[in-house]
Design a protein around this motif. Structure first.
Motif, PDB file in Angstrom:
ATOM      1  N   LEU A  66     -10.215   2.210   0.253  1.00 33.04           N
ATOM      2  CA  LEU A  66     -11.633   1.974  -0.008  1.00 33.04           C
ATOM      3  C   LEU A  66     -12.457   2.287   1.235  1.00 33.04           C
ATOM      4  O   LEU A  66     -13.636   2.612   1.145  1.00 33.04           O
ATOM      5  N   ARG A  92      -1.832   8.637  -2.092  1.00 34.93           N
ATOM      6  CA  ARG A  92      -2.761   7.630  -2.556  1.00 34.93           C
ATOM      7  C   ARG A  92      -2.443   7.129  -3.972  1.00 34.93           C
ATOM      8  O   ARG A  92      -2.308   5.927  -4.197  1.00 34.93           O
ATOM      9  N   LEU A 104      -1.178   3.460  -5.021  1.00 36.74           N
ATOM     10  CA  LEU A 104      -2.092   2.599  -5.788  1.00 36.74           C
ATOM     11  C   LEU A 104      -1.483   2.180  -7.123  1.00 36.74           C
ATOM     12  O   LEU A 104      -1.756   1.099  -7.627  1.00 36.74           O
ATOM     13  N   SER A 115     -13.965  -8.002  -9.522  1.00 37.42           N
ATOM     14  CA  SER A 115     -14.680  -6.952 -10.240  1.00 37.42           C
ATOM     15  C   SER A 115     -14.596  -7.235 -11.733  1.00 37.42           C
ATOM     16  O   SER A 115     -13.526  -7.583 -12.225  1.00 37.42           O
ATOM     17  N   LYS A 173     -19.101  -5.451  -8.153  1.00 37.33           N
ATOM     18  CA  LYS A 173     -18.010  -4.910  -7.328  1.00 37.33           C
ATOM     19  C   LYS A 173     -17.031  -4.043  -8.105  1.00 37.33           C
ATOM     20  O   LYS A 173     -15.852  -3.970  -7.759  1.00 37.33           O
ATOM     21  N   TRP A 208     -16.765  -0.862  -8.272  1.00 34.01           N
ATOM     22  CA  TRP A 208     -16.227   0.301  -7.537  1.00 34.01           C
ATOM     23  C   TRP A 208     -14.890  -0.051  -6.911  1.00 34.01           C
ATOM     24  O   TRP A 208     -13.981   0.783  -6.865  1.00 34.01           O
ATOM     25  N   ASN A 209     -14.761  -1.277  -6.411  1.00 37.24           N
ATOM     26  CA  ASN A 209     -13.494  -1.698  -5.799  1.00 37.24           C
ATOM     27  C   ASN A 209     -12.346  -1.525  -6.773  1.00 37.24           C
ATOM     28  O   ASN A 209     -11.299  -0.985  -6.428  1.00 37.24           O
ATOM     29  N   LEU A 234     -12.276   0.209  -9.615  1.00 39.68           N
ATOM     30  CA  LEU A 234     -12.125   1.583 -10.100  1.00 39.68           C
ATOM     31  C   LEU A 234     -11.433   2.459  -9.063  1.00 39.68           C
ATOM     32  O   LEU A 234     -10.542   3.245  -9.385  1.00 39.68           O
ATOM     33  N   MET A 235     -11.822   2.292  -7.798  1.00 40.38           N
ATOM     34  CA  MET A 235     -11.289   3.178  -6.765  1.00 40.38           C
ATOM     35  C   MET A 235      -9.930   2.721  -6.233  1.00 40.38           C
ATOM     36  O   MET A 235      -9.313   3.425  -5.441  1.00 40.38           O
ATOM     37  N   THR A 236      -9.469   1.535  -6.661  1.00 37.39           N
ATOM     38  CA  THR A 236      -8.101   1.161  -6.289  1.00 37.39           C
ATOM     39  C   THR A 236      -7.155   1.332  -7.474  1.00 37.39           C
ATOM     40  O   THR A 236      -5.999   0.955  -7.412  1.00 37.39           O
ATOM     41  N   LYS A 241     -14.249  11.035  -2.505  1.00 37.94           N
ATOM     42  CA  LYS A 241     -12.986  11.029  -1.762  1.00 37.94           C
ATOM     43  C   LYS A 241     -13.174  10.556  -0.335  1.00 37.94           C
ATOM     44  O   LYS A 241     -12.358   9.815   0.199  1.00 37.94           O
ATOM     45  N   LYS A 242     -14.244  11.044   0.299  1.00 41.88           N
ATOM     46  CA  LYS A 242     -14.374  10.852   1.744  1.00 41.88           C
ATOM     47  C   LYS A 242     -15.132   9.581   2.129  1.00 41.88           C
ATOM     48  O   LYS A 242     -14.843   8.981   3.149  1.00 41.88           O
ATOM     49  N   ALA A 243     -16.117   9.234   1.339  1.00 44.06           N
ATOM     50  CA  ALA A 243     -17.000   8.153   1.775  1.00 44.06           C
ATOM     51  C   ALA A 243     -16.350   6.794   1.534  1.00 44.06           C
ATOM     52  O   ALA A 243     -15.537   6.643   0.622  1.00 44.06           O
ATOM     53  N   ASP A 244     -16.703   5.834   2.381  1.00 44.35           N
ATOM     54  CA  ASP A 244     -16.233   4.472   2.169  1.00 44.35           C
ATOM     55  C   ASP A 244     -16.876   3.924   0.899  1.00 44.35           C
ATOM     56  O   ASP A 244     -18.034   4.205   0.610  1.00 44.35           O
ATOM     57  N   VAL A 245     -16.090   3.154   0.168  1.00 45.40           N
ATOM     58  CA  VAL A 245     -16.604   2.565  -1.061  1.00 45.40           C
ATOM     59  C   VAL A 245     -17.435   1.341  -0.715  1.00 45.40           C
ATOM     60  O   VAL A 245     -16.981   0.449  -0.010  1.00 45.40           O
TER      61      VAL A 245
END
Lengths: 304, 243
Positions: A53, A72, A76, A87, B83, B85-86, B88-90, B237-241
């Motif tokens: 994250l 990744r 995960l 969430s 929250k 995004w947390n 979804l992105m994990t 991909k690159k940016a912090d969530v």
């Protein structure tokens, strides 16, 4: 023992400030690893880097034996997480939230029921999550993290906002995960008492730096009683005792000894008196974990 | 994997009231456009084509871009809130699935709206007494309008993913429509996604596009979609969530 998580000089810098500074975290299989530190110490940032994250500005993370950023998706898939607050989609019911997660994680239908049963939310599963209490949302978050019955479960302040009975329940649940389901748990908390009751291993972080890492026993051994002796002339007493094979440390007005047995205490006293050095005080002091923690993290900061 | 993501996105739309907006805005366009047509029949003498100029002006130049912006903001708002995004992105899915599944959902929603709008247009035409035979070009306008909508959706999704506010990307889309009109008038409409919507829907000119224009139109749409997807997925991909 198998390493589930190991980080190497993992760092995150925001501008000139290190939120996480060269942290080498090691979590072994079957551990309940308590990641302890005051608010703003870098706990969440570290955990977020383990999940992709947050992108580290330095170092690397090896999770389940693989470098995170190159693997990744595989990692995960074997990791469950509850980061910050839970969430959830408020307009969906509990079970619909679970279904969303189930599709994203591609796991069997029966896992939903099982995970809901573990956190005891079966009866509330058809209620919209917006109407859940904070404790129920937290439990739903844990259920979603458990959905794939992952090898590694990362929980950020899992008992935040729960009432005492809820805290007890979640604590028992977390403790049971390693042997019941083979899940290694990495959880963070700013409460020492909490970590003390759940964790088998501990890492203490403050200002982005890992100050202590080891088993709970190792941390507790730091709280072994010390013997404090005050004599008329500490300098002479120290020289005498060193000559007799003891290892006193001058600490203010006292000579302190670590791990001294009762017999040895009596022996020391006798030696000093026989050498004509008056013993003024002889005390046994036990440091509690709280004070060790405060010592490690600096006294000026509060725990909560 | 993409299929799983799309089905998860579908689930998220349950109990949602977005349908109301999707249905109401085309009705508005038809009502306003239809009324305009009725009151100005002395000048609007070209039957179905004249009716199209009226309804598509309000729809294609205002309600549809706003609708696209709302849809995109909505599917992102679901993640910005609580929250998500947390979570979804994990999940073990790649960022391109996250983006494409959302684009797919918005695309399907807009396609439904386009078909609904077509139906309304045909009904309105019959109601104001136009002949049964309507121009075959209508299908082309609806389809090309949808293609350009997907392009605009990609841009709006990219904006809404970055901008946490619901309203700001919608405001941007309204501004972009005006810029798009300007670029269309300046004959460089092919270079701007929002002008492609004007071209595709045949809003200002009902003349059939030449085959070269058509090819250019589709090519530009594809280029824009690919470009925006690449930029947005890179960002994911690159940016912090920030959840």
């Amino acid at each position: 023992m198998h390493r589930i998580v190991s980080t190497h000089s993992l760092s995150k810098r925001y501008g000139n400030v290190y939120a996480v500074n060269e942290v080498n975290l090691t979590v072994y299989e079957g551990d309940v690893y308590g990641f302890l530190g005051p608010n703003g110490a870098g706990k969440s940032t570290t955990l977020k880097m383990l999940l992709g994250l947050v992108q580290p500005t330095g170092g690397k993370a090896i999770i389940l034996g693989k470098e995170f950023y190159k693997n990744r998706r595989v990692i995960l898939g074997q990791t469950g997480a509850l980061i910050e607050s839970p969430s959830y989609y408020g307009h969906l019911t509990g079970i619909e939230n679970m279904r969303v997660m189930q599709r994203l994680r591609n796991v069997a239908d029966k896992n939903i029921g099982e995970a809901l049963k573990i956190v005891r939310l079966e009866d509330q599963k058809d209620k919209k999550v917006a109407q859940y209490s904070l404790g129920m949302k937290q439990r739903l978050g844990i259920a979603m993290a458990l959905l794939a019955f992952p090898k590694l479960l990362i929980l950020d302040e899992p008992t935040n906002g729960l009432d005492p009975s809820g805290i007890g329940e979640i604590r028992e649940l977390i403790k049971a995960l390693p042997h019941k389901y083979g899940i290694t748990v990495l959880l963070s908390s700013h409460l020492l008492s909490e970590i003390e009751q759940i964790a088998t291993s501990v890492g203490i972080i403050n200002d982005g730096k890992l100050l202590f890492q080891g088993s709970m026993e190792q941390l507790q051994s730091k709280s072994q009683p010390h013997i404090f002796i005050k004599t008329q002339d500490n300098k002479v007493a120290e020289r005498l005792l060193i000559g007799r094979g003891f290892s006193p440390v001058i600490n203010g007005k006292y000579l302190t000894f670590q791990g001294l047995q009762d017999v040895e205490v009596a022996q020391t006293n006798r030696m000093l008196v026989n050498a004509g050095i008056d013993v003024i005080r002889l005390e046994k002091r036990k440091k509690n974990l709280e004070s060790i923690f405060l010592e490690l993290t600096g006294r000026e900061r509060s725990l909560s | 994997m993409l299929q799983r993501c799309i089905s998860a996105e579908w689930l998220k739309l349950r109990h949602s009231h977005i349908w109301i907006i999707l249905m109401v805005l085309p009705v508005f366009s038809i009502l306003i456009g239809g009324a305009n047509y009725c009151f100005n029949q002395s000048v609007l003498t070209n039957g179905w084509y004249s009716l199209w100029t009226q309804v598509s002006l309000f729809y294609g130049e205002f309600f549809l871009p706003v609708l696209i912006a709302i849809c995109c903001a909505y599917v992102c708002r679901l993640e910005h809130m609580n929250k998500n995004w947390n979570a979804l992105m994990t999940a073990p899915i790649s960022p391109w699935c996250v983006f494409l599944s959302k684009l797919f959902i918005v695309g399907v929603l807009i396609l439904t709206v386009q078909i609904f709008f077509l139906t309304l247009y045909l009904c309105a035409g019959r109601l104001v007494g136009l002949p049964q035979q309507f121009p075959a070009e209508t299908f082309g306008w609806i389809f090309r309008g949808w293609v350009a909508s997907v392009t605009v959706s990609a841009v709006q999704l990219g904006l809404s993913i970055r901008i946490r506010s619901f309203a700001v990307p919608i405001g941007i889309s309204i501004c972009a429509v005006f810029i798009g009109l300007g670029m269309y008038v300046a004959k460089v409409g092919m270079l701007f996604p929002y002008s492609l919507l004007t071209i595709g829907m045949g809003v200002l000119s009902q003349e059939s596009l030449t085959s070269i224009e058509k090819t250019l139109f589709y090519m530009m749409n594809i280029i824009f979609i690919v470009l925006v997807c690449v930029i947005s997925i890179r960002h994911l991909k690159k940016a912090d969530v920030i959840a």
